[in-house]
Design a protein around this motif. Structure first.
Motif, PDB file in Angstrom:
ATOM      1  N   THR A  71       0.856  -1.200   0.135  1.00 23.67           N
ATOM      2  CA  THR A  71      -0.072   0.026  -0.021  1.00 23.67           C
ATOM      3  C   THR A  71       0.757   1.243   0.100  1.00 23.67           C
ATOM      4  O   THR A  71       1.650   1.355   0.791  1.00 23.67           O
ATOM      5  N   VAL A  72       0.518   2.289  -1.047  1.00 22.66           N
ATOM      6  CA  VAL A  72       1.405   3.448  -0.961  1.00 22.66           C
ATOM      7  C   VAL A  72       0.702   4.421  -0.139  1.00 22.66           C
ATOM      8  O   VAL A  72      -0.538   4.849  -0.105  1.00 22.66           O
ATOM      9  N   TYR A  73       1.773   5.301   0.696  1.00 24.52           N
ATOM     10  CA  TYR A  73       1.044   6.277   1.380  1.00 24.52           C
ATOM     11  C   TYR A  73       2.110   7.504   0.931  1.00 24.52           C
ATOM     12  O   TYR A  73       3.339   7.641   0.839  1.00 24.52           O
ATOM     13  N   ASN A  74       1.401   8.729   0.367  1.00 24.83           N
ATOM     14  CA  ASN A  74       2.201   9.996  -0.004  1.00 24.83           C
ATOM     15  C   ASN A  74       1.480  11.116   1.023  1.00 24.83           C
ATOM     16  O   ASN A  74       0.176  11.305   1.158  1.00 24.83           O
ATOM     17  N   GLN A  93      -2.163  11.866  -7.751  1.00 21.71           N
ATOM     18  CA  GLN A  93      -2.840  10.496  -7.542  1.00 21.71           C
ATOM     19  C   GLN A  93      -2.352   9.725  -9.182  1.00 21.71           C
ATOM     20  O   GLN A  93      -1.997   8.635  -9.224  1.00 21.71           O
ATOM     21  N   GLY A  94      -2.713  10.375 -10.359  1.00 23.57           N
ATOM     22  CA  GLY A  94      -2.292  10.081 -11.602  1.00 23.57           C
ATOM     23  C   GLY A  94      -0.881   9.877 -11.966  1.00 23.57           C
ATOM     24  O   GLY A  94      -0.498   8.783 -12.295  1.00 23.57           O
ATOM     25  N   THR A 111      -1.748  -0.696  -6.793  1.00 22.47           N
ATOM     26  CA  THR A 111      -2.034  -1.286  -5.333  1.00 22.47           C
ATOM     27  C   THR A 111      -2.739  -0.163  -4.663  1.00 22.47           C
ATOM     28  O   THR A 111      -3.026   1.006  -5.124  1.00 22.47           O
ATOM     29  N   LYS A 112      -3.340  -0.303  -3.426  1.00 24.00           N
ATOM     30  CA  LYS A 112      -4.184   0.621  -2.582  1.00 24.00           C
ATOM     31  C   LYS A 112      -3.107   1.747  -2.286  1.00 24.00           C
ATOM     32  O   LYS A 112      -1.928   1.767  -2.007  1.00 24.00           O
ATOM     33  N   ALA A 146     -14.803   1.652  -5.240  1.00 27.23           N
ATOM     34  CA  ALA A 146     -13.731   0.704  -4.823  1.00 27.23           C
ATOM     35  C   ALA A 146     -12.463   0.636  -5.644  1.00 27.23           C
ATOM     36  O   ALA A 146     -12.002  -0.375  -6.050  1.00 27.23           O
ATOM     37  N   ASP A 147     -11.847   1.938  -6.055  1.00 24.53           N
ATOM     38  CA  ASP A 147     -10.627   1.802  -6.851  1.00 24.53           C
ATOM     39  C   ASP A 147      -9.379   1.890  -5.948  1.00 24.53           C
ATOM     40  O   ASP A 147      -8.407   1.795  -6.339  1.00 24.53           O
ATOM     41  N   GLU A 148      -9.665   1.759  -4.693  1.00 19.66           N
ATOM     42  CA  GLU A 148      -8.720   1.579  -3.550  1.00 19.66           C
ATOM     43  C   GLU A 148      -7.657   2.730  -3.592  1.00 19.66           C
ATOM     44  O   GLU A 148      -6.536   2.739  -3.385  1.00 19.66           O
TER      45      GLU A 148
END
Length: 281
Positions: A71-74, A93-94, A111-112, A146-148
């Motif tokens: 899972t990615v966190y920015n 996001q893109g 990934t989420k 639900a595109d996470e």
């Protein structure tokens, strides 16, 4: 940047990125914001740059980490009210999605991801400290795409009691990273953050890094300033040229145009010769 390293608050993206490079501090902050448990986080790279195409606008991320599930966190610091904040979120996001998937790979590789903007302003002027966004169906709000992906905006200027005490203390500390703020904090988050902030501020190598960054920013600014001056000069010359041709086409003599505009007569003659066919006949 006019402040020294010692004077910076956590709202400064340079200091924030340095503090968040501590995986334990970063993990604790993410857990508090998202109200989830994270086993571990891995720093992909400090202030990761995503610049995929020569023609596209690149981005430099303050904090970019992944957990045990990829899972990615920015997390980004945002100062000064940005009118384009929603589209900035969209572009981040893109760009992150493009960076996650290679040509020919299946979309399941995406990934989420969470994008968190910590703002020293209330973009929506609604008084909240936290605004969370997901894609939902307008016709039926119970249906989630639900595109996470999830986008969160935190505001230090909120007035509601809408977060845990620790997060409210954190948002206060963002703008006032002082011993006095720590003294009045009850939770452990601000104390842990302040300890890391002090470590960073007392690190000579970080101070040198900051000075180099400031020098690079100054050089970049001077280069842009010089380019602007060149463009202004080019524009001025173009305007004078158009004026000369306009006056000549109205029947004014070269001598009179030079005298009228207080321009060298040879310059006027040269402009007219190069740009007017009948002047060459």
């Amino acid at each position: 940047m006019n402040k020294t390293l010692k004077e910076l608050n956590l709202e400064d993206d340079f200091l924030f990125a340095k503090v968040m490079s501590d995986k334990h501090v970063c993990k604790e902050l993410l857990e508090k914001i998202l109200e989830v448990e994270i086993e571990k986080v891995e720093m992909v790279e400090e202030q990761k740059t995503i610049d995929l195409l020569l023609e596209s606008k690149g981005i430099r991320l303050d904090v970019y980490v992944k957990d045990e599930n990829n899972t990615v966190y920015n997390v980004e610091m945002q100062r000064g009210k940005h009118r384009s904040l929603p589209k900035r979120l969209r572009y981040y996001q893109g760009s992150i999605d493009l960076d996650l998937i290679n040509k020919g790979e299946d979309y399941t590789k995406l990934t989420k991801s969470y994008i968190i903007f910590i703002c020293t302003f209330d973009y929506f002027n609604a008084g909240r400290h936290k605004y969370t966004f997901e894609n939902i169906c307008l016709e039926d709000s119970s249906i989630i795409l639900a595109d996470e992906t999830q986008k969160i905006i935190l505001s230090t200027k909120g007035i509601m009691n809408d977060l845990s005490e620790e997060l409210l203390e954190f948002l206060e500390y963002v703008e006032n990273s002082t011993e006095d703020t720590v003294k009045h904090s009850k939770g452990s988050l601000v104390r842990r953050l302040h300890k890391k902030v002090q470590e960073v501020k007392n690190d000579i190598s970080v101070e040198v890094h900051l000075l180099k960054k400031c020098e690079a920013q100054l050089r970049s600014y001077m280069t842009l300033l010089e380019r602007d001056r060149e463009k202004i000069e080019e524009g001025r010359k173009e305007a004078i040229k158009e004026l000369i041709l306009k006056q000549y086409n109205k029947g004014l003599s070269i001598e009179y145009i030079a005298e009228l505009n207080e321009i060298d007569i040879e310059y006027v003659r040269n402009v007219i010769t190069k740009n007017t066919p009948r002047a060459n006949n």
